[in-house]
Design an enzyme around this catalytic site. Structure first.
Site, PDB file in Angstrom:
ATOM      1  N   ILE A  45      -8.407   1.871   5.559  1.00 47.23           N
ATOM      2  CA  ILE A  45      -7.460   1.544   7.049  1.00 47.23           C
ATOM      3  C   ILE A  45      -5.919   2.509   5.394  1.00 47.23           C
ATOM      4  O   ILE A  45      -5.420   3.612   6.019  1.00 47.23           O
ATOM      5  CB  ILE A  45      -6.173   0.323   7.299  1.00 47.23           C
ATOM      6  CG1 ILE A  45      -5.376  -0.081   6.579  1.00 47.23           C
ATOM      7  CG2 ILE A  45      -6.686  -0.376   8.307  1.00 47.23           C
ATOM      8  CD1 ILE A  45      -4.663  -1.481   6.669  1.00 47.23           C
ATOM      9  N   ALA A  46      -6.033   3.017   4.569  1.00 46.45           N
ATOM     10  CA  ALA A  46      -5.387   4.317   3.421  1.00 46.45           C
ATOM     11  C   ALA A  46      -6.238   4.084   2.368  1.00 46.45           C
ATOM     12  O   ALA A  46      -6.714   3.536   1.750  1.00 46.45           O
ATOM     13  CB  ALA A  46      -3.946   3.197   3.151  1.00 46.45           C
ATOM     14  N   GLY A  49      -4.301   7.229  -4.700  1.00 49.73           N
ATOM     15  CA  GLY A  49      -4.959   7.752  -6.094  1.00 49.73           C
ATOM     16  C   GLY A  49      -5.653   6.549  -7.049  1.00 49.73           C
ATOM     17  O   GLY A  49      -6.515   6.918  -7.653  1.00 49.73           O
ATOM     18  N   MET A  50      -5.003   5.544  -7.148  1.00 56.98           N
ATOM     19  CA  MET A  50      -5.546   4.221  -7.889  1.00 56.98           C
ATOM     20  C   MET A  50      -6.169   3.202  -6.611  1.00 56.98           C
ATOM     21  O   MET A  50      -6.833   2.588  -6.808  1.00 56.98           O
ATOM     22  CB  MET A  50      -4.393   3.067  -8.224  1.00 56.98           C
ATOM     23  CG  MET A  50      -3.497   4.543  -9.420  1.00 56.98           C
ATOM     24  SD  MET A  50      -1.864   2.885 -10.038  1.00 56.98           S
ATOM     25  CE  MET A  50      -2.448   1.821  -9.980  1.00 56.98           C
ATOM     26  N   VAL A  53      -6.972   0.401   0.354  1.00 56.45           N
ATOM     27  CA  VAL A  53      -5.963  -0.362   1.846  1.00 56.45           C
ATOM     28  C   VAL A  53      -7.285  -0.650   2.948  1.00 56.45           C
ATOM     29  O   VAL A  53      -7.508  -0.131   3.367  1.00 56.45           O
ATOM     30  CB  VAL A  53      -5.296   0.169   2.028  1.00 56.45           C
ATOM     31  CG1 VAL A  53      -4.634  -1.264   2.710  1.00 56.45           C
ATOM     32  CG2 VAL A  53      -4.111   0.143   0.859  1.00 56.45           C
ATOM     33  N   LYS A  68      -5.594  -4.506  -0.875  1.00 49.79           N
ATOM     34  CA  LYS A  68      -5.965  -3.517  -1.905  1.00 49.79           C
ATOM     35  C   LYS A  68      -6.213  -3.999  -2.616  1.00 49.79           C
ATOM     36  O   LYS A  68      -6.366  -4.377  -3.069  1.00 49.79           O
ATOM     37  CB  LYS A  68      -4.062  -3.104  -2.331  1.00 49.79           C
ATOM     38  CG  LYS A  68      -3.585  -1.844  -2.881  1.00 49.79           C
ATOM     39  CD  LYS A  68      -2.359  -1.297  -3.129  1.00 49.79           C
ATOM     40  CE  LYS A  68      -1.866  -0.170  -3.875  1.00 49.79           C
ATOM     41  NZ  LYS A  68      -0.230   0.014  -3.900  1.00 49.79           N
ATOM     42  N   ASP A 162       8.991   5.485  -5.771  1.00 51.12           N
ATOM     43  CA  ASP A 162       7.435   5.503  -4.659  1.00 51.12           C
ATOM     44  C   ASP A 162       8.041   5.746  -2.942  1.00 51.12           C
ATOM     45  O   ASP A 162       7.665   6.084  -2.303  1.00 51.12           O
ATOM     46  CB  ASP A 162       6.357   5.657  -5.076  1.00 51.12           C
ATOM     47  CG  ASP A 162       5.395   6.666  -4.454  1.00 51.12           C
ATOM     48  OD1 ASP A 162       5.840   7.216  -4.093  1.00 51.12           O
ATOM     49  OD2 ASP A 162       4.283   6.195  -4.137  1.00 51.12           O
TER      50      ASP A 162
END
Length: 702
Positions: A45-46, A49-50, A53, A68, A162
């Site tokens: 779903i996402a 950069g690291m 998810v 994640k 962030d």
């Protein structure tokens, strides 16, 4: 963690989740995997950069979670892996309704993962796309829960680093939650470096100027980002835009965030002042943390609710001081676009912004970029020219001889001098009044009750307002923990001091878990802000196997948040090994068996081989039983007795036949005076006696 669009809807069953996942993405090896024997991975779903998810099913607790997972290869970098693991520990410290919760963290075959709360819905980015520009009241209502979450984090010593619309999730029922505290880092007494190994973490459109210049951040960097988000809600646009992330970063350092009213005319001046205060380039002019900004948002929201159009005093309180933002020469010399580009990298860039990369070398004749210079579609940037603007050199006089001419006296010059003096005095008086005279020191009210604090502040000409409530290990309930402004800080005469009131010790009662399953008990313990310890298997005659008997500490015990709670889990009734009592005294056998919790039933029977009162038979006689089970004992009544018939005076053959028919053995003896008649003279046992069947009757004949 960037999330765009609507979240997937949870499938009804685990099989449906896997089936739907396979249909959506056959190329992702994570999809369909059972991670750590607990999490069934569904659709992605996402992606950041690291990490990526995924929607997943916790098969143990039968609930949907967000998993994640660090990208392959990054787990090999100890620094990245350690930061990823710290995410779970830092985020787990936050227990707040506006923060996405972290449930679990683990690693399997090099795959490092977090299990987090799954929030179906959309992001604040979706709201901005559909509804911005929006009325200031609605914009503040959306920012308020974000600031509430950040305030909780700042109180815990954490910085988000962030904040952006993609990291603000809005559930279907309207709840607002801040996600991805994964870049947060514990804050010490000193301001901390954001950069790690030369990499600046964050998203360029929301970076505070100090992050770009020297890579250092504190809670005021989150305040700046929240101010940019508020600007975007009010106007529908980001305050600084450019062809490249470097240009955007440059503008953060050298240009103020514009007033929202320049794009949306009619906004109250105090709304502009609030945005200006939150996004001040000089961080000393911003609110100290999200808690202070939240208080200012409440003041602005109250003014909006009351329909106030103009409030000069509120504008004066909120607007940052007028100052020229300059850079230290050493810092200015170090601010080179190429070096900044090397340090800047967005871990989770938004959809419309590329990660910052070093700018290409500019061709000859490239246009230098200075503050206020507009970069059009054809502009190029020379990395060596992206510097803070320097003041122009003083011009040289046309003729040195002009300096030797004597000055001419004039009345106009005298008048101008007097005017200048008056203006200077007026400015000084104004500065004295606006900068000092109208302010007073905030009295100390820490440790007082709300009523006592209000009385003391009223005596000093100040108002009092009860703000947030917070738990405290040192300040009793109902007393003031802290104030805004802090004791001794300057505050406007007649201003308001907001106090944080203590809730006392933060304690939670151990829940009653008797009869629950192990998974239900674990979830109940976590929902009570406590930590599950271990399951202790214990025999129980009353609680079914696999169910909770009790807890340690006992239910109802008041403990600190995060305290460990063990559960005693039933193994069912304790098995009892059967002892064989055959041939032994029945009364002793019954007493021993009943002491073990068994139910004994007895019956009696004749036995020629077992003494009276001893056990002839036992059911069961071997194996295991459980408390309350039945054991049957057959108890000997001894041999069966039979009446001895009268045979005296009968012939030997007749007497023998009658005795044998009665069940006796017969022994014939001759009398001492035996004469051969063959008649029975005596018998033993005698007539009328009883003897065991099968026993011997002795007859004496003559």
């Amino acid at each position: 963690m960037d999330r765009g669009g609507s979240f997937p809807i949870r499938p009804r069953t685990e099989d449906q989740a896997v089936e739907r996942t396979v249909e959506r993405d056959l190329s992702d090896p994570m999809v369909g995997r059972l991670l750590d024997r607990r999490y069934r991975i569904g659709p992605r779903i996402a992606r950041g950069g690291m990490a990526s998810v995924y929607e997943a099913i916790d098969v143990r607790l039968d609930r949907t979670v967000a998993i994640k997972v660090m990208h392959p290869g990054m787990g090999d970098d100890e620094e990245f892996a350690a930061r990823f693991v710290r995410e779970a520990r830092h985020a787990a410290r936050l227990s707040h309704p506006n923060v996405v919760g972290v449930f679990d963290q683990g690693e399997e075959d090099g795959t490092v993962y977090l299990a987090m709360e799954y929030v179906p819905g959309h992001t604040l980015r979706d709201v901005i796309r559909k509804e911005s520009p929006m009325p200031p009241g609605k914009a503040l209502a959306l920012v308020e829960p974000v600031l509430s979450a950040l305030a909780a984090a700042h109180r815990a010593g954490l910085i988000h680093r962030d904040i952006k619309p993609e990291n603000v999730l809005i559930s279907g029922d309207g709840r607002v939650k801040v996600a991805d505290f994964g870049l947060a880092k514990a804050v010490s007494a000193d301001t901390q470096h954001t950069a790690t190994g030369g990499i600046l973490i964050g998203t360029v459109s929301y970076l505070a100027p100090e992050l770009v210049v020297d890579g250092r951040a504190d809670a005021r960097a989150d305040v700046y980002a929240a101010g940019v988000v508020l600007y975007e809600l009010l106007t529908g646009r980001k305050p600084h835009e450019g062809e490249s992330p470097i240009q955007v970063a440059y503008k953060h350092v050298h240009e103020d965030v514009p007033a929202p009213s320049t794009l949306v005319p009619g906004l109250p001046a105090y709304v502009d002042a609030l945005v200006a205060r939150a996004t001040a380039r000089d961080r000393s002019h911003r609110p100290a943390d999200a808690r202070v900004l939240l208080h200012q948002v409440h003041r602005v929201k109250q003014a909006l609710d009351e329909g106030v159009v103009e409030d000069p005093e509120l504008v004066s309180d909120l607007a940052p001081p007028l100052a020229v933002v300059t850079m230290d020469p050493d810092v200015e010399e170090a601010y080179d676009a190429e070096e900044v580009a090397e340090r800047l990298r967005e871990v989770d860039p938004p959809e419309d912004t590329d990660p910052i990369r070093p700018a290409a070398a500019a061709p000859a004749g490239a246009t230098p970029v200075t503050a206020g210079h507009r970069i059009d579609d054809t502009s190029t940037i020379d990395p060596g020219l992206v510097r803070a603007p320097r003041p122009p050199a003083p011009t040289e006089p046309a003729s040195y001889a002009a300096w030797d001419e004597p000055p001419r006296r004039s009345r106009r010059g005298l008048v101008m001098l007097l005017v200048a003096l008056l203006l200077a005095v007026g400015a000084g008086v104004g500065a004295w009044y606006f900068g000092f005279a109208r302010y007073t020191s905030t009295p100390g009210v820490l440790g007082l009750t709300s009523a006592q604090a209000e009385t003391r502040l009223e005596r000093a000409g100040l108002g009092f307002e009860v703000g947030d409530e917070a738990y405290s290990e040192t300040v009793p309930a109902g007393r003031i923990i802290s104030t805004d402004p802090d004791p001794g800080d300057r505050v406007l005469d007649g201003g308001t001091v907001t106090g944080v009131v203590s809730l006392g010790l933060e304690r939670y009662d151990v829940p009653k878990l008797r009869g629950k399953t192990e998974d239900e008990a674990q979830q109940a313990i976590q929902d009570t802000h406590l930590e599950f310890g271990r399951s202790i298997p214990t025999y129980s005659e009353k609680v079914p196997e696999g169910r909770v008997i009790t807890t340690n500490p006992e239910p109802g015990t008041s403990v600190k948040p995060g305290a460990t709670v063990d559960i005693l889990l039933s193994r069912g009734p304790k098995p009892i090994k059967v002892t064989d009592w055959t041939g032994k005294e029945a009364d002793k056998a019954q007493a021993a068996l009943e002491k073990q919790g068994l139910v004994v039933t007895r019956s009696e029977d004749f036995s020629d081989s077992v003494d009276e009162g001893d056990v002839i038979a036992q059911v069961p006689s071997t194996g295991t039983v459980f408390k309350g089970d039945e054991v049957k004992l057959t108890v000997s009544k001894g041999p069966e007795l039979v009446d001895v018939p009268l045979v005296r005076g009968q012939g030997v053959e007749s007497a023998t036949t009658e005795l044998e028919d009665a069940g006796f053995e017969v022994e014939v003896r001759h009398h001492a005076d035996y004469i051969g008649l063959g008649w029975v003279l005596q018998q033993s046992p005698g007539s009328g006696d009883k003897a065991p069947a099968g026993s011997t009757v002795v007859i004496t004949v003559v």
